[in-house]
Enzyme design. Structure first.
Site, short mmCIF file in Angstrom:
data_model
loop_
_atom_site.label_atom_id
_atom_site.label_comp_id
_atom_site.label_asym_id
_atom_site.label_seq_id
_atom_site.Cartn_x
_atom_site.Cartn_y
_atom_site.Cartn_z
N GLY B 27 44.72 42.83 36.33
CA GLY B 27 43.46 41.97 36.78
C GLY B 27 43.55 40.48 35.89
O GLY B 27 44.52 40.46 34.98
N ASN B 28 42.78 39.58 36.43
CA ASN B 28 43.09 37.94 35.68
C ASN B 28 41.76 37.41 36.04
O ASN B 28 41.24 37.74 37.14
CB ASN B 28 44.20 37.27 36.18
CG ASN B 28 44.58 37.48 37.60
OD1 ASN B 28 43.85 37.01 38.28
ND2 ASN B 28 45.53 38.32 38.22
N SER B 44 50.31 35.76 32.38
CA SER B 44 50.66 36.92 33.45
C SER B 44 51.25 38.19 32.49
O SER B 44 51.98 38.06 31.36
CB SER B 44 51.87 36.49 34.11
OG SER B 44 52.39 37.52 35.17
N GLY B 45 50.77 39.45 32.81
CA GLY B 45 51.32 40.53 32.31
C GLY B 45 51.03 40.96 30.77
O GLY B 45 51.71 41.75 30.21
N SER B 73 49.31 33.61 35.25
CA SER B 73 49.05 34.77 36.14
C SER B 73 49.76 34.55 37.26
O SER B 73 49.72 33.50 37.71
CB SER B 73 47.82 35.21 36.41
OG SER B 73 47.42 35.75 37.49
N SER B 74 50.59 35.63 37.82
CA SER B 74 51.35 35.43 39.11
C SER B 74 50.26 35.08 40.35
O SER B 74 50.76 34.48 41.35
CB SER B 74 52.23 36.71 39.34
OG SER B 74 51.58 37.93 39.52
N ASP B 75 48.96 35.53 40.03
CA ASP B 75 48.01 35.02 41.16
C ASP B 75 47.51 33.68 41.11
O ASP B 75 46.57 33.47 42.03
CB ASP B 75 46.97 36.28 41.23
CG ASP B 75 47.32 37.59 41.39
OD1 ASP B 75 48.34 37.72 42.42
OD2 ASP B 75 47.17 38.49 40.35
N HIS B 94 40.46 38.23 39.75
CA HIS B 94 41.30 39.16 40.55
C HIS B 94 41.31 40.65 39.99
O HIS B 94 41.68 40.67 38.84
CB HIS B 94 42.62 38.68 41.19
CG HIS B 94 43.63 39.67 41.77
ND1 HIS B 94 43.07 40.48 42.85
CD2 HIS B 94 44.63 40.27 41.48
CE1 HIS B 94 44.09 41.25 43.28
NE2 HIS B 94 44.99 41.03 42.50
N HIS B 96 42.40 45.16 40.28
CA HIS B 96 42.74 46.34 41.43
C HIS B 96 41.54 47.45 40.96
O HIS B 96 41.82 48.52 40.83
CB HIS B 96 43.99 46.75 41.03
CG HIS B 96 45.13 45.87 41.40
ND1 HIS B 96 46.27 46.26 41.87
CD2 HIS B 96 45.27 44.50 41.35
CE1 HIS B 96 46.92 45.24 42.42
NE2 HIS B 96 46.38 44.13 41.89
N ASP B 119 21.06 42.74 46.49
CA ASP B 119 20.84 42.14 45.30
C ASP B 119 21.74 41.15 44.93
O ASP B 119 21.28 40.14 44.28
CB ASP B 119 20.41 43.28 44.24
CG ASP B 119 19.20 44.09 44.03
OD1 ASP B 119 18.28 43.37 44.94
OD2 ASP B 119 18.72 44.87 43.59
N HIS B 168 45.77 45.03 49.18
CA HIS B 168 45.80 44.57 47.99
C HIS B 168 44.75 44.80 47.21
O HIS B 168 44.84 45.83 46.25
CB HIS B 168 46.17 42.89 47.90
CG HIS B 168 46.73 42.43 46.66
ND1 HIS B 168 47.39 41.01 46.78
CD2 HIS B 168 46.57 42.76 45.68
CE1 HIS B 168 47.46 40.83 45.68
NE2 HIS B 168 46.96 41.72 44.86
N TYR B 226 12.60 37.91 40.73
CA TYR B 226 13.10 38.97 39.87
C TYR B 226 13.77 38.25 38.42
O TYR B 226 14.11 37.16 38.44
CB TYR B 226 14.51 39.63 40.53
CG TYR B 226 15.16 40.78 39.54
CD1 TYR B 226 14.82 42.05 39.80
CD2 TYR B 226 15.90 40.42 38.43
CE1 TYR B 226 15.40 43.08 38.97
CE2 TYR B 226 16.74 41.12 37.98
CZ TYR B 226 16.45 42.61 37.98
OH TYR B 226 16.97 43.45 37.38
#
Lengths: 232, 232, 232, 232
Positions: B27-28, B44-45, B73-75, B94, B96, B119, B168, B226
């Site tokens: 995730g990133n 990244s990583g 990050s690679s994304d 992002h 998973h 909501d 993905h 709310y």
């Protein structure tokens, strides 16, 4: 002897527990020293909180105990078959992790449904055929190794470093015992998502081959660009 | 430079982990400074417990590294596409996360089945079409951004601040990186309930439009009632 | 009196909680002293964090309180039936553990789908028939014991040390109260995997008999080779 | 004013969080003082770790704020309808707990499949009809209370102290706010098991009426024998 390897294999066994991949004593990790052809493995049935450098077992390729006062994991012969056949394997893991084992109980492969799977496994995780009565009754653990090898054939086993044994559970491997445990974790998470995916839609197809290629290659290929260079 | 933004993006990345939305490094989070047009993103990583202000990466809108010694990050290219197209977005995430990703693996939208979803999301969470072979092989991450934009079209992207990318996983956004992470959490919980709902009854229909309107508006509308006024 | 047994039964009750097998007060463990024919059991409806040696209840085989100021578990009469019929049982457990109970609610046995199950249970976990109106209205808990016995018949109850009571939940036993609790844990994990297995493929068959034999025997047979000799 | 009630309602709100029944701010608990006809309720949208005696809100039966500087929970009007109609209710809870809410999203009752359910709920947990457009647009929260009352009719509401509101989630009640929260926990666990039960076998029938009677009565009847006398 093999102090460094014993420390690594001990850490790998403890990591297996920490990552939630084993209940009770249902799992084991080994590592091999390719120079001496000796294997370090968890002792059988010993709880993870009782593991120490002193009770790790060192065996040779025929399964003879070279060092250690306890019996090795009962799955040792399976590990040894894998080390003998595949020279590139440095560590082997066996678990009964819940979702991967559930697929094994169905004799169902874990299809590569998404990029999470593709980031670590270059294709589906296969499931072996069932062992015959004869294979189970004589040299069961050795034959488990043989049916894994029969299933994998001449594939590059480092590209899909895991398999399901029918009605039993997964075996997983890697360059060393720690990376084998990480692969066991990636397998279980891929299995959980595959379970959800099939529950939502039983007719879901495999990821497109070119997307599988892309994700696997961006992490593991020659021109990999995921992660940091110094970590490759 | 951009110390405040770096601190916020760091906190947002750590919050992502704390909320259980990422396993390992999957995730990133990024955040943008609209004045300088610079983006801060996770390296990244790198594991979440190794993240610090010092290893956050600062890039410009073309992805050039302006500050930081690690790869972004690679994304990143996907994040940049979203920032370029939608001026109102201040943070992109992002993940998973397990249930949202399972829907993505089925190429299935997350239907708005209840008020929990309503909501936070004014309608279904769409799923993109699959990318073509060409889109994957050339500029994959940029094309991931483009297919998101193609799917969203000219909708108000702040009303449904999330999307699933086929096979993905989800991309999520918000006014800033922290609110994007919170939206990622609301998405995952909505996805879990949608999974249960479809497992119980696969023919369940979307919530009535007027109930969706009511819930979304009482939290986000002009006359929202709310929460506390000072928090609006 | 029976201090050692009381300590063990207390530990077993606390272990039941620690292993996540009970919510609230939904479970109880007892142990028997075969010399005096006295049973130690959890008091009814008392929270696990309030349990102590002092509030464990000692009863005779007719359920009369011999020591202790609190009422025994309301399921006592079921435990007593099992102790009377099966001399080899030293401990009995009842839980509402989530997956085993879900099978009981379907009146569905837990089929032996894999080696995880076979390592502890030599065959399927049966489910009793429903009790009749008369059996429920008069001496319900005693009749629960009787329908368990009717289902088990003359089988070796130590080979499959668990049963599901229709619409209610599991009863589990062992050589002593601690091993009964461990069997309750193995049952719940087997039930979770069986649930997953049937969700993936409702037509899944039982494990091959010879593989069931192999796994059960390598752990529990005369020539067992799992674990360490001194632990047998 | 009402210090004791405020303390209890505060504890009840914190217990709701501790029992895992709320994510984020998705839930609220109130309690009533029948002598003064004043209700204490959680403030709207405030995080559970920010709750204190000082920010609990005191309102009258028309919803006017009598004490407290924050807005009451947006669901207040639903709570008030229940207090007005059912004099025996001392506490009301609303959650979006995952499994109960999933049933609500399917507009599906939670059938009494087992004794776990029967120990706390004397029959199925009903689900209301959907509200009409008009009911949602005008006085939505009040109408939510009204449709609950329409569904319950003249039943003894203490025997089944919970209901599902279509596409929304559960409302739960009890003699006071703490027991209402405990009922919310029993509901969620019953819902999880009902979900598993229906996943295993969608045609599962309700528990036999006489077994439902037995379990409910042994805990809640005149001659109840579950638990300890002094706790009744």
């Amino acid at each position: 002897m093999l102090e460094e390897l014993k420390e690594k294999v001990l850490s790998a066994n403890l990591l297996l527990k920490e990552l939630g991949l084993v209940c009770f004593t249902w799992g084991n990790v080994s590592g091999i020293d390719r120079q001496s052809n000796l294997v370090v493995i968890k002792p059988s049935g010993v709880h993870y909180d009782k593991l120490s450098l002193n009770n790790m077992v060192v065996v040779d390729m025929d399964g003879n105990i070279i060092e250690g006062g306890l019996r090795p994991s009962s799955d040792l012969a399976t590990h040894l078959e894998l080390y003998k056949k595949y020279q590139e394997i440095g560590g082997v893991v066996h678990t009964h992790s819940r979702y991967a084992t559930s697929f094994a109980q169905c004799r169902k492969q874990i299809t590569a449904f998404g990029t999470t799977h593709a980031d670590y496994f270059y294709g589906d995780i296969p499931c072996t055929r069932a062992l015959t009565k004869d294979e189970v009754e004589k040299e069961y653990e050795k034959n488990t190794g043989k049916v894994i090898i029969e299933t994998l054939g001449d594939k590059d086993v480092m590209k899909v470093p895991a398999i399901l044994v029918s009605n039993h559970g997964p075996f997983i491997w890697g360059l060393d015992s720690i990376s084998a445990v990480m692969n066991a974790a990636y397998l279980e998470e891929s299995a959980r998502m595959a379970f959800n995916t099939l529950t939502l839609d039983g007719s879901t197809q495999m990821i497109d081959q070119y997307l599988l290629d892309k994700h696997y290659q961006r992490k593991h290929g020659k021109n990999a660009y995921y992660g940091q260079k110094e970590k490759k």
